[in-house]
Design an enzyme around this catalytic site. Structure first.
Site, PDB file in Angstrom:
ATOM      1  N   LYS A  39       6.573  -3.582  -4.768  1.00  0.00           N
ATOM      2  CA  LYS A  39       7.999  -3.237  -4.792  1.00  0.00           C
ATOM      3  C   LYS A  39       8.625  -3.369  -3.409  1.00  0.00           C
ATOM      4  O   LYS A  39       9.679  -3.956  -3.257  1.00  0.00           O
ATOM      5  CB  LYS A  39       8.158  -1.800  -5.320  1.00  0.00           C
ATOM      6  N   HIS A  56      20.221 -34.745 -11.443  1.00  0.00           N
ATOM      7  CA  HIS A  56      19.577 -35.315 -10.251  1.00  0.00           C
ATOM      8  C   HIS A  56      18.069 -35.060 -10.243  1.00  0.00           C
ATOM      9  O   HIS A  56      17.437 -35.168  -9.200  1.00  0.00           O
ATOM     10  CB  HIS A  56      20.225 -34.759  -8.981  1.00  0.00           C
ATOM     11  N   GLU A  88      18.591 -15.690 -10.500  1.00  0.00           N
ATOM     12  CA  GLU A  88      18.101 -14.335 -10.757  1.00  0.00           C
ATOM     13  C   GLU A  88      17.422 -14.244 -12.140  1.00  0.00           C
ATOM     14  O   GLU A  88      16.373 -13.611 -12.290  1.00  0.00           O
ATOM     15  CB  GLU A  88      19.283 -13.344 -10.647  1.00  0.00           C
ATOM     16  N   TRP A 102      -3.005  -2.513  -1.620  1.00  0.00           N
ATOM     17  CA  TRP A 102      -2.590  -3.840  -2.066  1.00  0.00           C
ATOM     18  C   TRP A 102      -3.325  -4.800  -1.135  1.00  0.00           C
ATOM     19  O   TRP A 102      -3.014  -4.894   0.043  1.00  0.00           O
ATOM     20  CB  TRP A 102      -1.075  -3.974  -1.923  1.00  0.00           C
ATOM     21  N   LYS A 133      13.592 -13.131 -12.577  1.00  0.00           N
ATOM     22  CA  LYS A 133      13.204 -11.984 -13.424  1.00  0.00           C
ATOM     23  C   LYS A 133      12.140 -12.416 -14.420  1.00  0.00           C
ATOM     24  O   LYS A 133      11.144 -11.738 -14.621  1.00  0.00           O
ATOM     25  CB  LYS A 133      14.402 -11.429 -14.210  1.00  0.00           C
ATOM     26  N   ASN A 164      -1.194   1.184   5.904  1.00  0.00           N
ATOM     27  CA  ASN A 164      -0.318   0.214   5.243  1.00  0.00           C
ATOM     28  C   ASN A 164       0.110  -0.771   6.319  1.00  0.00           C
ATOM     29  O   ASN A 164       0.639  -0.347   7.344  1.00  0.00           O
ATOM     30  CB  ASN A 164       0.902   0.938   4.641  1.00  0.00           C
ATOM     31  N   GLY A 165      -0.155  -2.066   6.121  1.00  0.00           N
ATOM     32  CA  GLY A 165       0.235  -3.060   7.125  1.00  0.00           C
ATOM     33  C   GLY A 165      -0.903  -4.019   7.395  1.00  0.00           C
ATOM     34  O   GLY A 165      -1.820  -4.153   6.573  1.00  0.00           O
ATOM     35  N   ARG A 182       4.806   0.578  -6.196  1.00  0.00           N
ATOM     36  CA  ARG A 182       4.821  -0.293  -5.011  1.00  0.00           C
ATOM     37  C   ARG A 182       3.860  -1.468  -5.166  1.00  0.00           C
ATOM     38  O   ARG A 182       3.971  -2.450  -4.447  1.00  0.00           O
ATOM     39  CB  ARG A 182       4.405   0.514  -3.769  1.00  0.00           C
ATOM     40  N   CYS A 191       0.824  -1.216   0.000  1.00  0.00           N
ATOM     41  CA  CYS A 191       0.000   0.000   0.000  1.00  0.00           C
ATOM     42  C   CYS A 191       0.854   1.260   0.000  1.00  0.00           C
ATOM     43  O   CYS A 191       1.966   1.279   0.533  1.00  0.00           O
ATOM     44  CB  CYS A 191      -0.867   0.027   1.250  1.00  0.00           C
ATOM     45  N   GLU A 205       8.679 -13.266 -12.674  1.00  0.00           N
ATOM     46  CA  GLU A 205       7.920 -12.189 -12.036  1.00  0.00           C
ATOM     47  C   GLU A 205       7.298 -11.223 -13.037  1.00  0.00           C
ATOM     48  O   GLU A 205       6.243 -10.663 -12.766  1.00  0.00           O
ATOM     49  CB  GLU A 205       8.721 -11.459 -10.958  1.00  0.00           C
TER      50      GLU A 205
HETATM   51  O1  M6R Z   1      13.782  -3.939  -1.104  1.00  0.00           O
HETATM   52  P1  M6R Z   1      14.370  -5.323  -0.973  1.00  0.00           P
HETATM   53  O2  M6R Z   1      15.663  -5.462  -1.669  1.00  0.00           O
HETATM   54  O3  M6R Z   1      14.472  -5.758   0.461  1.00  0.00           O
HETATM   55  O4  M6R Z   1      13.327  -6.276  -1.681  1.00  0.00           O
HETATM   56  C1  M6R Z   1      13.516  -7.658  -1.687  1.00  0.00           C
HETATM   57  C2  M6R Z   1      12.631  -8.345  -2.685  1.00  0.00           C
HETATM   58  O5  M6R Z   1      11.276  -8.092  -2.393  1.00  0.00           O
HETATM   59  C3  M6R Z   1      12.917  -7.902  -4.116  1.00  0.00           C
HETATM   60  O6  M6R Z   1      14.252  -8.101  -4.469  1.00  0.00           O
HETATM   61  C4  M6R Z   1      12.005  -8.662  -5.108  1.00  0.00           C
HETATM   62  O7  M6R Z   1      12.344 -10.008  -5.130  1.00  0.00           O
HETATM   63  C5  M6R Z   1      12.090  -8.046  -6.501  1.00  0.00           C
HETATM   64  N1  M6R Z   1      10.776  -7.932  -7.071  1.00  0.00           N
HETATM   65  C6  M6R Z   1      12.875  -8.860  -7.466  1.00  0.00           C
HETATM   66  O8  M6R Z   1      12.924  -8.290  -8.722  1.00  0.00           O
END
Ligand code: M6R
Length: 620
Positions: free
Chosen positions: A615, A506, A483, A74, A487, A100-101, A27, A2, A490
């Site tokens: 985010k 394996h 990674e 959110w 990417k 937010n929370g 966010r 949020c 997501e």
């Molecule tokens: O702000 P942070 O680096 O703590 O966030 C961690 C993860 O939420 C963040 O890296 C997330 O996995 C990204 N969407 C990856 O692209």
């Protein structure tokens, strides 16, 4: 997660709130709303879906006033809908709140309040806050908020407004971040500085467990006992233009291309090429002492930042000779971790606000570790809780998929590892000089790696219809395989798995057929021959290979068939300690970021705001 915006001052609050919410869109959210005090009445406008829907509501029923609060939601409790969208009001429509929370005891509070005759209108946990504060209201929103916080369990960042006090906003937080923006004769609240950069660069970070009141010319912060809490104003140097797309179609693409600059700025002023040493005085004496004493490093992070930690493990062990491990911050406190006295916990977080990372830091500290933070956001919660912070200078990262923050984190960890290696005697001055010279060349090599962009765009044509991908890497390329898979999934919603190449036989080898693209990271270095054998195994089973290779590597190209693809990146050689490939992740990650971007684009995805994702993940 949020997003919150609040305004009090001489201007019309509505456009300021909507614009602020737009800057918080990254966010992640699924409904939005604002409330302003207009003509002595509370006016609310809310809509499910994107901000455009709220703007349409505002066009058909405009509203203006000099004080207001806004929110992007959110969804956690209750589906994304207009009635569940914030701000939420009390029964008498005198008071509104944005949140937010998560209020963990909301059912218990709901029962208590319902017993007094209050009828709830939504499925949210937030509505209880509106009724609870209203139940304590006796003419002071500050006092009522303070009383209500004593009943709340969970994590929250709350901003409230009462029609009887039309010149002030009240806020409180435990967990999710909140900042106060200072303008000339106006004050703002926001979940992060990005929302307010167009108005001010002067900020106060709201401390936890306080009640904050802002008026156009005043700020008052009190603690739980009602004592005044002194506060410090901080100036954020981020340029508002950095948070614009700058001619790129998406923030993610812009941020991928900004990586050479982000890494250069992170290294800048911290490398002494003459002495072969790293300068980290900015972290303060206590932090430097903790680093020097460290005989073990524990990285703590989530998502992409966790991948940076995995690379950090290689750096720490190979360059500093210090044992290192990396934990998911979200798991760390559930395994009773054993922390030896010389442990240095390093929390890695782009936002500096990830709830799990903060909780893991606290766990490590409570078990006796010293704690450092590597973060992109000055003044964020991790910097306030750590013994010292090493800032990455990536600039604001808006795309939900982390790119430039990741490579900047890897650069910061490389500096920390060389610093420790020099202190521990694992690196001589000559070795330090050699490593730093190689690091200094990295931004330029990343620039060269970016020249694969057009080729990757073209390749995405034949890849975007695949339903699964496998990413393989060995050694320091294994975190890059993870990674690359993260990417892709997501932002394109295509299933992808990252695997250490040696593990393929394996299990995952069973998946291989002509429909499964296998992305193999094959830069020259220690694992080179071995991963080539894995590529042969993929080919022998009809798999299609997308190889990431060093420029001019004809040997791999001869192994590949007509149906395979390859992308060339420059080699990042380091002539020291037999770890020539150690910095190769800086360049091999680039084609994988571009691949995810172009595949997602072709699949018609919302690249900067992928579904369900936030985010900054400020709830556990
Ligand atoms: O702000 P942070 O680096 O703590 O966030 C961690 C993860 O939420 C963040 O890296 C997330 O996995 C990204 N969407 C990856 O692209």
């Amino acid at each position: 997660m949020c997003g919150i915006v609040g305004y009090v001052g001489p201007k019309d609050a509505t456009p300021i709130l909507v614009e602020g919410l737009r800057r918080l869109e990254y966010r992640g959210y699924d409904s939005a709303g604002i409330a302003v005090i207009s003509g002595g009445r509370l006016e609310r406008r809310r809509a499910a879906g994107k901000l455009g829907n709220l703007e349409a509501v505002l066009r058909s029923t405009p509203v203006s006033g000099h004080i207001g609060i806004g929110h992007t939601r959110w969804a956690t409790h209750g589906r994304p809908s207009e009635e569940n969208a914030h701000p939420h009001a009390d029964a008498s429509r005198q008071l509104v709140v944005v949140h937010n929370g998560i209020i963990e005891n909301y059912l218990e509070l709901k029962e208590r309040l319902s017993a007094t005759g209050i009828v709830f209108e939504t499925e949210t946990d937030t509505e209880v806050v509106a009724h609870l504060v209203a139940s304590y209201y006796e003419g002071s929103l500050e006092a009522a908020t303070g009383r209500a916080t004593k009943d709340l369990r969970g994590i929250y960042s709350l901003v409230l407004m009462h029609v009887g006090e039309p010149g002030r906003l009240v806020a409180t937080r435990l967990g999710p971040p909140l900042v106060i923006g200072l303008g000339e004769g106006e004050r703002f609240f926001a979940s992060d500085v990005q929302a307010l950069l167009a108005h001010t660069r002067r900020f106060v970070f709201v401390p936890e467990q306080t009640v904050v009141v802002i008026e156009p010319d005043a700020i008052r912060i009190v603690d739980a006992q009602g004592r005044i809490v002194p506060f410090k104003e901080e100036t954020i140097t981020w340029d508002p233009v950095q948070a614009e797309k700058g001619g790129y179609r998406h923030f993610m693409l812009k941020e991928i291309h900004e990586q050479p600059r982000a890494v250069r700025d992170t290294l800048l002023g911290r490398m002494s090429l003459d002495t072969g040493d790293v300068r980290l005085e900015e972290m303060g004496a206590a932090a430097l002492e903790a680093i020097e004493k460290a005989d073990r490093v524990q990285f703590l992070a989530c998502g992409t930042s966790w991948h940076a930690g995995l690379i950090g493990q290689f750096f720490m062990e190979q360059l500093a000779g210090v044992p290192a491990s990396t934990d998911y911050a979200s798991e760390f406190r559930y395994r009773d971790p054993v922390i030896s006295p010389g442990t240095l916990a390093v929390a890695i977080s782009q936002s500096g606000e990830t709830a799990d990372t903060l909780a893991a830091m606290r766990e490590a500290r409570s078990r006796g570790a010293s704690v450092l933070a590597i973060t992109n956001v000055a003044g964020s919660q991790v910097t306030r809780e750590a013994d010292g912070a090493l800032l990455t200078h990536a600039g604001p990262e808006i795309g939900v998929a982390s790119t430039k923050a990741f490579t900047a984190q890897v650069a910061a960890i490389a500096l920390l590892s060389i610093f420790l290696g020099r202190r521990k005697g694992a690196l001589s001055a000559a070795a330090g000089r050699n490593l730093l010279a190689a690091l200094a060349r990295v931004p330029q090599l990343m620039d060269h790696a970016l020249s694969c962009a057009a080729l990757v765009e073209d390749m995405s044509r034949s890849l975007f219809k695949a339903t699964d991908f496998l990413f393989l890497g060995r050694g320091v390329q294994y975190p890059i395989a993870l990674e690359g898979a993260l990417k892709l999934k997501e932002i394109s919603y295509i299933h992808a798995e990252g695997y250490p190449a040696g593990e393929m036989k394996h299990g995952p080898i069973a998946l291989i057929d002509e429909s499964l693209p296998v992305v193999a990271l094959i830069p020259r270095g220690r694992g080179y021959e071995k991963i080539l054998s894995n590529v042969q195994e993929v080919k022998a089973r009809g798999g299609r290979v997308v190889a990431i290779i060093n420029r001019g590597d004809d040997h791999v190209r001869k192994i590949l068939g007509k149906e395979d693809l390859f992308i060339e990146v420059p080699g990042v050689e380091v002539d020291v300690l037999g770890v020539s490939e150690i910095f190769s992740p800086f360049v091999t990650v680039i084609p994988l970021q571009l691949l995810a971007y172009h595949v997602a684009l072709r699949a018609g995805r919302d690249v900067d705001q992928p579904r369900n994702l936030a985010k900054s993940v400020t709830v556990e």
